[in-house]
Every structure is written in structure tokens, then in C-alpha cells.
Write a protein that holds these residues in place. Sequence first.
Motif, PDB file in Angstrom:
ATOM      1  N   PHE A  21      85.282   5.383  48.132  1.00  0.00           N
ATOM      2  CA  PHE A  21      84.266   6.404  47.927  1.00  0.00           C
ATOM      3  C   PHE A  21      82.910   5.868  48.349  1.00  0.00           C
ATOM      4  CE2 PHE A  21      82.958   4.191  44.120  1.00  0.00           C
ATOM      5  CZ  PHE A  21      84.141   3.722  43.563  1.00  0.00           C
ATOM      6  N   PHE A  22      81.956   6.797  48.493  1.00  0.00           N
ATOM      7  CA  PHE A  22      80.629   6.442  48.991  1.00  0.00           C
ATOM      8  C   PHE A  22      79.681   6.082  47.859  1.00  0.00           C
ATOM      9  CE2 PHE A  22      77.138   6.298  51.821  1.00  0.00           C
ATOM     10  CZ  PHE A  22      76.084   6.986  51.259  1.00  0.00           C
ATOM     11  N   SER A  23      79.703   6.884  46.794  1.00  0.00           N
ATOM     12  CA  SER A  23      78.729   6.662  45.725  1.00  0.00           C
ATOM     13  C   SER A  23      79.203   7.283  44.415  1.00  0.00           C
ATOM     14  CB  SER A  23      77.379   7.261  46.112  1.00  0.00           C
ATOM     15  OG  SER A  23      76.400   7.015  45.128  1.00  0.00           O
ATOM     16  N   VAL A  24      78.771   6.671  43.325  1.00  0.00           N
ATOM     17  CA  VAL A  24      79.041   7.187  41.981  1.00  0.00           C
ATOM     18  C   VAL A  24      77.720   7.569  41.339  1.00  0.00           C
ATOM     19  CG1 VAL A  24      80.045   6.709  39.718  1.00  0.00           C
ATOM     20  CG2 VAL A  24      81.064   5.692  41.781  1.00  0.00           C
ATOM     21  N   ASN A  25      77.667   8.743  40.768  1.00  0.00           N
ATOM     22  CA  ASN A  25      76.430   9.201  40.137  1.00  0.00           C
ATOM     23  C   ASN A  25      76.599   9.116  38.616  1.00  0.00           C
ATOM     24  OD1 ASN A  25      73.854  10.114  39.847  1.00  0.00           O
ATOM     25  ND2 ASN A  25      74.230  12.146  40.701  1.00  0.00           N
ATOM     26  N   ALA A  26      76.484  10.217  37.928  1.00  0.00           N
ATOM     27  CA  ALA A  26      76.612  10.197  36.476  1.00  0.00           C
ATOM     28  C   ALA A  26      78.032   9.799  36.061  1.00  0.00           C
ATOM     29  CB  ALA A  26      76.270  11.555  35.890  1.00  0.00           C
ATOM     30  N   MET A  27      78.115   9.061  34.950  1.00  0.00           N
ATOM     31  CA  MET A  27      79.399   8.709  34.349  1.00  0.00           C
ATOM     32  C   MET A  27      79.301   8.990  32.853  1.00  0.00           C
ATOM     33  SD  MET A  27      80.336   5.108  36.258  1.00  0.00           S
ATOM     34  CE  MET A  27      82.129   5.266  36.096  1.00  0.00           C
ATOM     35  N   GLY A  28      80.415   9.363  32.269  1.00  0.00           N
ATOM     36  CA  GLY A  28      80.356   9.685  30.849  1.00  0.00           C
ATOM     37  C   GLY A  28      81.713   9.680  30.184  1.00  0.00           C
ATOM     38  N   TRP A  29      81.650   9.935  28.874  1.00  0.00           N
ATOM     39  CA  TRP A  29      82.852   9.981  28.049  1.00  0.00           C
ATOM     40  C   TRP A  29      82.922  11.307  27.310  1.00  0.00           C
ATOM     41  CZ3 TRP A  29      86.518   6.245  28.260  1.00  0.00           C
ATOM     42  CH2 TRP A  29      86.156   5.027  28.813  1.00  0.00           C
ATOM     43  N   TYR A  30      84.098  11.878  27.297  1.00  0.00           N
ATOM     44  CA  TYR A  30      84.406  13.078  26.537  1.00  0.00           C
ATOM     45  C   TYR A  30      85.555  12.742  25.597  1.00  0.00           C
ATOM     46  CZ  TYR A  30      81.664  15.854  29.867  1.00  0.00           C
ATOM     47  OH  TYR A  30      80.653  16.381  30.629  1.00  0.00           O
ATOM     48  N   ARG A  31      85.750  13.593  24.609  1.00  0.00           N
ATOM     49  CA  ARG A  31      86.901  13.417  23.734  1.00  0.00           C
ATOM     50  C   ARG A  31      87.474  14.764  23.340  1.00  0.00           C
ATOM     51  NH1 ARG A  31      83.847  11.051  18.296  1.00  0.00           N
ATOM     52  NH2 ARG A  31      82.846  13.013  17.655  1.00  0.00           N
ATOM     53  N   GLN A  32      88.762  14.727  23.018  1.00  0.00           N
ATOM     54  CA  GLN A  32      89.441  15.942  22.596  1.00  0.00           C
ATOM     55  C   GLN A  32      90.379  15.610  21.449  1.00  0.00           C
ATOM     56  OE1 GLN A  32      91.525  18.054  25.714  1.00  0.00           O
ATOM     57  NE2 GLN A  32      91.441  19.959  24.544  1.00  0.00           N
ATOM     58  N   ALA A  33      90.093  16.201  20.305  1.00  0.00           N
ATOM     59  CA  ALA A  33      90.940  16.039  19.130  1.00  0.00           C
ATOM     60  C   ALA A  33      91.979  17.150  19.114  1.00  0.00           C
ATOM     61  CB  ALA A  33      90.093  16.079  17.866  1.00  0.00           C
TER      62      ALA A  33
ATOM     63  N   ASP B  84      77.952  -0.730  34.587  1.00  0.00           N
ATOM     64  CA  ASP B  84      77.726  -1.787  35.555  1.00  0.00           C
ATOM     65  C   ASP B  84      77.960  -1.163  36.927  1.00  0.00           C
ATOM     66  OD1 ASP B  84      77.810  -3.930  37.304  1.00  0.00           O
ATOM     67  OD2 ASP B  84      78.913  -5.233  35.933  1.00  0.00           O
ATOM     68  N   ASN B  85      76.876  -0.851  37.625  1.00  0.00           N
ATOM     69  CA  ASN B  85      77.006  -0.162  38.905  1.00  0.00           C
ATOM     70  C   ASN B  85      77.642  -1.044  39.977  1.00  0.00           C
ATOM     71  OD1 ASN B  85      75.898   2.218  37.906  1.00  0.00           O
ATOM     72  ND2 ASN B  85      73.804   1.594  38.440  1.00  0.00           N
ATOM     73  N   THR B  86      77.548  -2.355  39.818  1.00  0.00           N
ATOM     74  CA  THR B  86      78.181  -3.243  40.803  1.00  0.00           C
ATOM     75  C   THR B  86      79.697  -3.190  40.701  1.00  0.00           C
ATOM     76  OG1 THR B  86      78.175  -5.180  39.348  1.00  0.00           O
ATOM     77  CG2 THR B  86      76.199  -4.795  40.676  1.00  0.00           C
ATOM     78  N   LYS B  87      80.188  -2.780  39.543  1.00  0.00           N
ATOM     79  CA  LYS B  87      81.634  -2.668  39.322  1.00  0.00           C
ATOM     80  C   LYS B  87      82.090  -1.223  39.189  1.00  0.00           C
ATOM     81  CE  LYS B  87      81.867  -7.094  36.847  1.00  0.00           C
ATOM     82  NZ  LYS B  87      82.237  -7.764  35.572  1.00  0.00           N
ATOM     83  N   ASN B  88      81.149  -0.293  39.339  1.00  0.00           N
ATOM     84  CA  ASN B  88      81.464   1.138  39.170  1.00  0.00           C
ATOM     85  C   ASN B  88      82.220   1.368  37.863  1.00  0.00           C
ATOM     86  OD1 ASN B  88      80.350   2.164  41.686  1.00  0.00           O
ATOM     87  ND2 ASN B  88      82.018   1.027  42.681  1.00  0.00           N
ATOM     88  N   THR B  89      81.708   0.775  36.816  1.00  0.00           N
ATOM     89  CA  THR B  89      82.364   0.795  35.511  1.00  0.00           C
ATOM     90  C   THR B  89      81.401   1.286  34.446  1.00  0.00           C
ATOM     91  OG1 THR B  89      83.845  -1.018  36.127  1.00  0.00           O
ATOM     92  CG2 THR B  89      83.554  -0.601  33.778  1.00  0.00           C
ATOM     93  N   VAL B  90      81.933   2.100  33.540  1.00  0.00           N
ATOM     94  CA  VAL B  90      81.162   2.580  32.402  1.00  0.00           C
ATOM     95  C   VAL B  90      81.876   2.142  31.130  1.00  0.00           C
ATOM     96  CG1 VAL B  90      82.313   4.839  32.310  1.00  0.00           C
ATOM     97  CG2 VAL B  90      79.999   4.581  31.394  1.00  0.00           C
ATOM     98  N   TYR B  91      81.085   1.827  30.119  1.00  0.00           N
ATOM     99  CA  TYR B  91      81.611   1.349  28.841  1.00  0.00           C
ATOM    100  C   TYR B  91      81.143   2.259  27.713  1.00  0.00           C
ATOM    101  CZ  TYR B  91      81.881  -2.851  31.738  1.00  0.00           C
ATOM    102  OH  TYR B  91      82.134  -3.742  32.763  1.00  0.00           O
ATOM    103  N   LEU B  92      81.915   2.272  26.644  1.00  0.00           N
ATOM    104  CA  LEU B  92      81.504   2.970  25.438  1.00  0.00           C
ATOM    105  C   LEU B  92      81.783   2.050  24.266  1.00  0.00           C
ATOM    106  CD1 LEU B  92      80.350   5.663  24.354  1.00  0.00           C
ATOM    107  CD2 LEU B  92      82.716   6.325  23.843  1.00  0.00           C
ATOM    108  N   GLN B  93      80.720   1.515  23.690  1.00  0.00           N
ATOM    109  CA  GLN B  93      80.834   0.692  22.497  1.00  0.00           C
ATOM    110  C   GLN B  93      80.772   1.607  21.289  1.00  0.00           C
ATOM    111  OE1 GLN B  93      81.332  -2.708  22.122  1.00  0.00           O
ATOM    112  NE2 GLN B  93      81.560  -2.199  19.957  1.00  0.00           N
TER     113      GLN B  93
ATOM    114  N   THR C 200      82.407  10.579  50.659  1.00  0.00           N
ATOM    115  CA  THR C 200      81.734  10.150  51.881  1.00  0.00           C
ATOM    116  C   THR C 200      80.294  10.642  51.831  1.00  0.00           C
ATOM    117  OG1 THR C 200      82.190  12.138  53.185  1.00  0.00           O
ATOM    118  CG2 THR C 200      83.904  10.432  53.165  1.00  0.00           C
ATOM    119  N   ALA C 201      79.487  10.151  52.728  1.00  0.00           N
ATOM    120  CA  ALA C 201      78.075  10.534  52.738  1.00  0.00           C
ATOM    121  C   ALA C 201      77.883  12.011  53.040  1.00  0.00           C
ATOM    122  CB  ALA C 201      77.320   9.684  53.762  1.00  0.00           C
TER     123      ALA C 201
END
Length: 121
Positions: free
Chosen positions: A28-40, A72-81, A102-103
Motif C-alpha cells: 500500500f501507499f499510505s496509512v491515514n487514521a487508525m482506530g479500534w472499535y468493539r462489538q459486544a 508507530d507509523n514506521t511499522k504501520n501499527t496501532v496499539y490500544l493499552q 496507490t498514490a
Amino acid sequence: QVQLVESGGGLVQPGGSLRLSCAASGTFFSVNAMGWYRQAPGKQRELVAASSRLGSANYADSVKGRFTISRDNTKNTVYLQMNSLKPEDTAVYYCNADIRRTASMTWRGYWGQGTQVTVSS
């Protein structure tokens, strides 16, 4: 092909902590917003926390002060503590990311497969 791979769910006692991770993989070219959702069970999927690419975060009122999103944008990773977990936090947690493959393509939302978080004594 783009994939979001989550890890870190499990069973924890009330008051305990867990850390979720979600890594975007593939081409992929780029990652923008990242987030977490949940469903009970029996409920609609809801936003838990989201982070812009620059790290600006927003949280559901129910988790403010207990959960922290980071990336961590260098790893394209999002965390949730997740700290001070409560039984009502029990749900399947899904990672979401806006990715441009792609661009010349537009942004598209991708979902992870979900990871179960159970808070119980």
C-alpha cells in the motif's frame, strides 16, 4: 492485498490490563487514521478510540482515562493499552485503518478479523 492483523486479546480479571496491537501488512501507499472499535453480543459496533496519522486521538466517553491509543507509523501499527478493565469492556475488538493502496487511489477503510477481550473474575 492489504491486511490488518490484530493480537493481544484474552481473558483478564476486572481491574487488569491488556494491550492490543494491529499491524497493517501488504502492499500500500499510505496509512491515514487508525482506530479500534468493539462489538459486544447483541450490541452495535462502537468506536473505542481513533488516532490520526499525526497522533491526535479521540476516545469514547466510556474508556476515557482508562484506555490509551498510540501508533508507530514506521511499522504501520496501532496499539490500544487498556487499563482498569471492567466486565462491560468485554467484546470483540476490531482494528480499522484508512489506507490508500496507490498514490492515485482514494482512501478506503479496512478491518481486522477481531480479537476477543473478556473481563471476568
